[in-house]
Design a protein around this motif. Structure first.
Motif, PDB file in Angstrom:
ATOM      1  N   ARG B  64       0.671  -1.321  -0.070  1.00 24.41           N
ATOM      2  CA  ARG B  64       0.066   0.296   0.124  1.00 24.41           C
ATOM      3  C   ARG B  64       0.857   1.493   0.171  1.00 24.41           C
ATOM      4  O   ARG B  64       1.762   1.163   0.678  1.00 24.41           O
ATOM      5  CB  ARG B  64      -0.966   0.337   1.265  1.00 24.41           C
ATOM      6  CG  ARG B  64      -2.436  -0.963   1.214  1.00 24.41           C
ATOM      7  CD  ARG B  64      -3.268  -0.289   0.824  1.00 24.41           C
ATOM      8  NE  ARG B  64      -4.798  -1.767   0.514  1.00 24.41           N
ATOM      9  CZ  ARG B  64      -5.459  -1.041   0.213  1.00 24.41           C
ATOM     10  NH1 ARG B  64      -5.907   0.703  -0.583  1.00 24.41           N
ATOM     11  NH2 ARG B  64      -6.574  -1.296  -0.135  1.00 24.41           N
ATOM     12  N   LEU B  65       0.312   2.231  -0.290  1.00 22.19           N
ATOM     13  CA  LEU B  65       1.220   3.416  -0.336  1.00 22.19           C
ATOM     14  C   LEU B  65       1.115   4.002   1.453  1.00 22.19           C
ATOM     15  O   LEU B  65       0.160   3.123   2.338  1.00 22.19           O
ATOM     16  CB  LEU B  65       0.474   4.269  -1.068  1.00 22.19           C
ATOM     17  CG  LEU B  65      -0.251   4.352  -2.962  1.00 22.19           C
ATOM     18  CD1 LEU B  65      -1.487   5.570  -3.209  1.00 22.19           C
ATOM     19  CD2 LEU B  65       1.285   4.803  -3.440  1.00 22.19           C
ATOM     20  N   LYS B  67       0.554   6.384   2.931  1.00 19.57           N
ATOM     21  CA  LYS B  67      -0.868   7.558   3.358  1.00 19.57           C
ATOM     22  C   LYS B  67      -1.994   6.366   3.603  1.00 19.57           C
ATOM     23  O   LYS B  67      -3.168   6.682   3.887  1.00 19.57           O
ATOM     24  CB  LYS B  67      -1.239   8.234   2.554  1.00 19.57           C
ATOM     25  CG  LYS B  67      -1.783   7.726   0.640  1.00 19.57           C
ATOM     26  CD  LYS B  67      -2.720   8.558  -0.245  1.00 19.57           C
ATOM     27  CE  LYS B  67      -2.751   8.703  -1.378  1.00 19.57           C
ATOM     28  NZ  LYS B  67      -3.862   9.155  -1.632  1.00 19.57           N
ATOM     29  N   ASP B  68      -1.842   4.960   2.491  1.00 20.18           N
ATOM     30  CA  ASP B  68      -3.108   4.252   2.965  1.00 20.18           C
ATOM     31  C   ASP B  68      -2.455   2.665   3.988  1.00 20.18           C
ATOM     32  O   ASP B  68      -2.597   2.261   4.326  1.00 20.18           O
ATOM     33  CB  ASP B  68      -3.242   3.493   2.245  1.00 20.18           C
ATOM     34  CG  ASP B  68      -3.802   4.441   1.161  1.00 20.18           C
ATOM     35  OD1 ASP B  68      -4.778   4.949   0.766  1.00 20.18           O
ATOM     36  OD2 ASP B  68      -4.067   4.058  -0.531  1.00 20.18           O
TER      37      ASP B  68
END
Lengths: 455, 190
Positions: B64-65, B67-68
């Motif tokens: 995941r990024l 931010k996620d």
């Protein structure tokens, strides 16, 4: 690239004989990436995986990483996930949402449409004309009822033509209820075997189920206090033992198999719901499509089961494959059924699944044996239900055989595989297939059987 | 970065909840004995260590990024490798006993290594319940040449029990350190 021995020399579909080289040979494998994967329609996303502008997922077509992106206008486009500067993987997350894609190597930045929008120090160090033609490589995509497929070959037939009669069978998995499908679980794992083992199975091998998966049927179905299976569970075992049904095969390598009373179900909530809604499905799709979901494969590597797993099998060298599997439920199903589908699939057809685990070992050993020279020289037998095919029989479109246990669809899959691997361009292949089907249809006797003795 | 975004941040516990050396020793010995049962193929005896209400869960993970980050591990009700109750685990054991579970027939050779054990008192203050955190490696060799191993972190909830082993397992969360599972199957108990 020219092969030392053409693939067609290993595949004799008339006699149902295939040599193990096609699962083992590195030269053949490299050519598959070009002639099969870069020319076929491959499943790359479902639209529910891309809910908003900028939503993306990574997938693969063969060994090529693909970035599937929801655009400003709501459309879906797909690109090679590779920065066009020096070939770096552009996006390194499996999924997410973004405004643009910046390469982590030199900072080249592409927008959602694949256009190069920023190059650090670009004005000072690059001539404008040297950047003018740089954009992400884009592939053809099509959206079939929410399922997104991609194809690199501009000359490939359009998706509807490529599917042909398979669409009738595919719809019975994905279009049973209004509202389409949604993803309720994802699993990814690797197996030490050739990708074609997981392509030929849902195409053409329901036969293995009874032996390979016997242990799961013995323990997962609920029993009465006296130790005998509950009545509904007993019916599921009888489906395998009686094994009536049919199989579809396609000139483009697709296949589907079904039991005429439906594929066995291991979960009571799902069983009851399927039973409860069968009238509704019959009304929507017709009586004979209620029980079509068993297993199916859209060539080359998009597989589905009646249990609602949908997956692509990515090739990873001749001796390894990687399964990306999505558990899907009809949007219209009640929440408890969606959850039952999710849990049933993780317990049956995931890496930890009690059916899937056993396939893994069978395929691993099948692959390992093919290291042997004698083993590879041996013809493997794909001879089940020879000469029983007929066309458009009894309401089932296309070429079918009258038993669910059959290797007809495998023979036709490998015929198509051999066609593709010859390197002939698509327009030639389309013509060849049309002629072949026409010949077979004409050869059919009055009851549509290919073999007059069967009519 | 949000300090509570990662799945494991929910399992940071104050030192004040750390159990005594004696408690920690006893819980550790229980976990080692359990590992021994699994590696000795004494699955029926292993089932006796489980509470009838056991919850055995192994969420899946994704790349995941940043931010996620909070989505890197699937939430309850999402993608999972295991989501089992007692009856479901009993089925897995019974399957091996059929002698037709080809993934484990002939049987593989496994070794559960348990390390980094920390034992905490129950957050709700129940005196006989402990949270045991550990890291694990499960090595497996099968057939002639096949071998693989999986790593991960486990969060177990155990309760003192008058039976032979001294504890029962109430809850187990198994978090593998892999997104794509890089082994052919997860046919063992972890």
């Amino acid at each position: 690239m020219t092969l030392t021995n053409p693939v067609s020399s290993y595949i004799d579909t008339q006699r149902g004989l295939i040599r193990g080289e096609i699962f083992h040979d590195r030269e053949i494998y490299e050519l598959e990436l070009e002639r099969v994967f870069a020319r076929s329609w491959v499943f790359i996303a479902h639209e529910t995986m891309l809910p908003t502008t900028g939503s993306f997922i990574q997938n693969y077509v063969g060994e090529d990483p693909i970035l599937v992106v929801r655009q400003q206008d709501g459309s879906i486009r797909a690109f090679l996930n590779q920065c066009q500067h020096r070939g770096m993987r552009l996006c390194r997350a499996d999924l997410g949402q973004t405004k643009n894609f910046m390469c982590s190597f030199h900072g080249w930045n592409y927008n959602l449409a694949g256009k190069l929008i920023n190059v650090p120090h670009g004005e000072a160090t690059f001539a404008p004309e040297d950047l003018a033609d740089v954009k992400l490589r884009e592939m053809r995509v099509t959206n079939y009822k929410g399922f997104i497929f991609g194809n690199w070959d501009e000359n490939a037939p359009n998706f509807e033509e490529y599917m042909g009669d398979f669409a009738w069978y595919f719809d019975s998995y994905i279009d049973r209820y209004p509202g389409g499908m949604e993803v309720v679980g994802t699993h990814k794992w690797v197996l030490p075997c050739n990708w074609k083992f997981n392509a030929e199975q849902p195409t053409s091998d329901m036969y293995h189920g009874e032996t390979s998966h016997m242990s799961a049927f013995e323990v997962m179905l609920p029993r009465k206090p006296d130790g005998r299976l509950q009545d509904w569970a007993e019916q599921q075992v009888e489906i395998l033992a009686d094994a009536k049904g049919g199989q579809f095969s396609s000139p483009y390598g697709h296949g589907a198999g079904w039991f005429d009373v439906g594929v066995p179900v291991l979960d009571k909530t799902i069983f009851d719901w399927k039973k409860r809604t069968s009238g509704e499905v019959a009304k929507r799709l017709g009586e004979n499509r209620v029980y079509i979901p068993g297993h199916a494969n859209l060539f080359p590597n998009f597989m589905m089961l009646g249990a609602n797993t949908f997956r692509v099998t990515h090739p990873r060298g001749p001796n390894e494959m990687e399964i990306w599997s999505w558990s899907m439920a009809p949007v219209a199903a009640p929440p408890e059924v969606k959850d039952a589908i999710r849990v049933d699939l993780l317990r049956t057809f995931s890496g930890a699944g009690m059916l899937e685990q056993d396939d893994a070992v069978n395929w691993e050993e099948e692959q390992a044996v093919l290291r042997g020279f004698m083993a590879r020289s041996e013809h493997l037998k794909y001879r089940q239900l020879m000469n029983k095919a007929r066309y458009d029989h009894n309401g089932y479109p296309g070429k079918t055989v009258p038993h669910v246990y059959s290797e007809q669809a495998a023979r036709d899959m490998y015929l198509h595989y051999s066609d593709l691997m010859s390197g002939a361009p698509w327009p030639e292949l389309v013509k060849l297939k049309a002629e072949r089907v026409e010949q077979e249809r004409q050869a059919c006797g009055k009851n549509n059987f290919l073999n007059p003795a069967e009519a | 970065m949000k300090t509570d975004a990662h799945f494991f941040s929910a399992y940071r516990r104050p030192q004040s909840r750390l159990a005594s050396a004696a408690d920690c020793y006893q819980v550790s010995q229980f976990l080692f004995a359990e590992a021994d049962l699994l590696d000795s193929w004494l699955f029926d005896e292993w089932l006796q260590l489980l509470s009838p209400d056991i919850r055995y869960w192994s969420p899946a993970r994704e790349n995941r990024l940043m931010k996620d980050l909070e989505k890197e591990v699937s939430p309850a009700g999402g993608s999972a490798h295991f989501e089992e109750n007692f009856e479901m685990l009993r089925q897995r054991v019974a399957r091996i006993d059929t002698n037709k579970a080809w993934a484990e027939t002939p049987p593989s050779r496994s070794r559960h290594l348990i390390s980094n054990i920390r034992v905490f008192h129950d957050a709700a203050g129940r005196a006989d319940i402990y949270e045991a955190d550990c890291c694990f490696q499960v090595y497996r060799s099968s057939g002639e040449r096949s071998q693989d191993s999986v790593f991960g972190r486990r969060i177990d909830i155990v309760q003192r029990d008058p039976g032979e082993h001294g504890f029962k397992l109430l809850e187990r969360t198994v978090v593998f350190d892999m997104a794509t599972i890089l082994v052919k199957n997860l046919s063992l108990i972890y």
